[in-house]
Design a protein around this motif. Structure first.
Motif, mmCIF file in Angstrom:
data_model
loop_
_atom_site.group_PDB
_atom_site.id
_atom_site.type_symbol
_atom_site.label_atom_id
_atom_site.label_comp_id
_atom_site.label_asym_id
_atom_site.label_seq_id
_atom_site.Cartn_x
_atom_site.Cartn_y
_atom_site.Cartn_z
ATOM 1 N N TYR A 128 7.955 1.619 4.042
ATOM 2 C CA TYR A 128 7.176 1.798 3.277
ATOM 3 C C TYR A 128 6.962 2.366 2.327
ATOM 4 C CZ TYR A 128 1.979 1.728 3.308
ATOM 5 O OH TYR A 128 0.288 1.550 2.624
ATOM 6 N N LEU A 132 5.530 -0.398 -0.832
ATOM 7 C CA LEU A 132 4.387 -0.247 -1.434
ATOM 8 C C LEU A 132 4.129 0.030 -2.491
ATOM 9 C CD1 LEU A 132 1.237 -0.016 -1.367
ATOM 10 C CD2 LEU A 132 1.403 1.799 -0.804
ATOM 11 N N VAL A 144 2.369 -1.810 8.570
ATOM 12 C CA VAL A 144 1.886 -0.142 9.062
ATOM 13 C C VAL A 144 1.763 0.113 10.673
ATOM 14 C CG1 VAL A 144 -0.735 0.061 10.047
ATOM 15 C CG2 VAL A 144 -0.421 -0.560 7.449
ATOM 16 N N ASN A 161 0.022 6.861 2.540
ATOM 17 C CA ASN A 161 -0.268 6.057 1.942
ATOM 18 C C ASN A 161 -0.945 6.301 0.929
ATOM 19 O OD1 ASN A 161 -2.502 4.331 1.346
ATOM 20 N ND2 ASN A 161 -1.407 2.625 1.308
ATOM 21 N N GLN A 162 -1.732 7.282 0.316
ATOM 22 C CA GLN A 162 -2.415 7.830 -0.344
ATOM 23 C C GLN A 162 -1.437 8.788 -0.869
ATOM 24 O OE1 GLN A 162 -6.009 8.327 -1.281
ATOM 25 N NE2 GLN A 162 -5.090 6.048 0.347
ATOM 26 N N GLY A 165 0.009 5.703 -2.847
ATOM 27 C CA GLY A 165 -0.591 5.328 -4.598
ATOM 28 C C GLY A 165 -0.719 6.514 -5.103
#
Length: 192
Positions: A128, A132, A144, A161-162, A165
């Motif tokens: 993932y 991303l 997801v 994700n954070q 990112g």
């Protein structure tokens, strides 16, 4: 201190900057260049410190800290960001606590082949993170769902994700301004 733009040293900082520099200090009492590079705009330094600590060093995060650091190092590898890789790989290796395992993981990341040392939930996280980072416009709901199928709950998915990112942001900040580790203490856990 090393960057392609001016960074203000502590002894030249005005009151507003001093306040934010104190917020940004590491457990070693220093301000790393990743934060000091914001010294011409203290408001972005404040935001960066808060985001960094929420994404990676928050006590409420459920993912193991060593895995958070591996994800950080993986994203930094994919982005060819030596600054973040140096710091977060040092953290990951320390937290893994097994030199042989850490060496195998590092070799797999360097080769771009995390599947040689990871499987299941951990490999799903790294896949993932890779997609991303390298192909953000191609993300789909199935990405997801794959994390859920690997056993992550939605809170853990948000954590991944954070972290991804955040490191994409930080890697671009660092690479775009030529920030080096000159003068920094490498790694969060290094003894002072």
């Amino acid at each position: 201190m090393g960057a392609w733009i001016r960074m203000i040293p502590d002894d030249e900082a005005g009151p507003d900057l001093r306040e934010v520099l104190d917020l940004a200090r590491t457990p070693h009492g220093t301000v790393d260049n990743v934060m000091r590079v914001h010294s011409l705009r203290p408001s972005t330094m404040r935001g960066h410190v808060i985001l960094y600590r929420a994404a990676l060093h928050d006590d409420s995060n459920a993912l193991p800290t060593w895995l958070q650091e591996v994800v950080s190092a993986w994203v930094s590898t994919l982005n060819a960001c030596p600054y973040s890789f140096a710091n977060h790989w040092a953290n990951a290796a320390h937290l893994i606590g097994d030199a042989e395992r850490a060496d195998a993981i590092r070799a797999a990341l360097d080769a771009g082949q995390p599947e040689t040392v990871f499987e299941g939930r951990e490999l799903a996280i790294l896949r993932y993170a890779e997609k991303l980072t390298l192909n953000p416009g191609n993300m789909v709901e199935a990405d997801v769902v794959a994390l859920r199928d690997a056993g992550l709950d939605d809170g853990e998915i948000l954590e991944v994700n954070q972290i991804v990112g955040y490191f994409n942001y930080a890697n671009r900040l660092l690479n775009g301004l030529g920030v080096t580790t000159d003068g920094d203490v490498i790694g969060y856990y290094k003894a002072t």
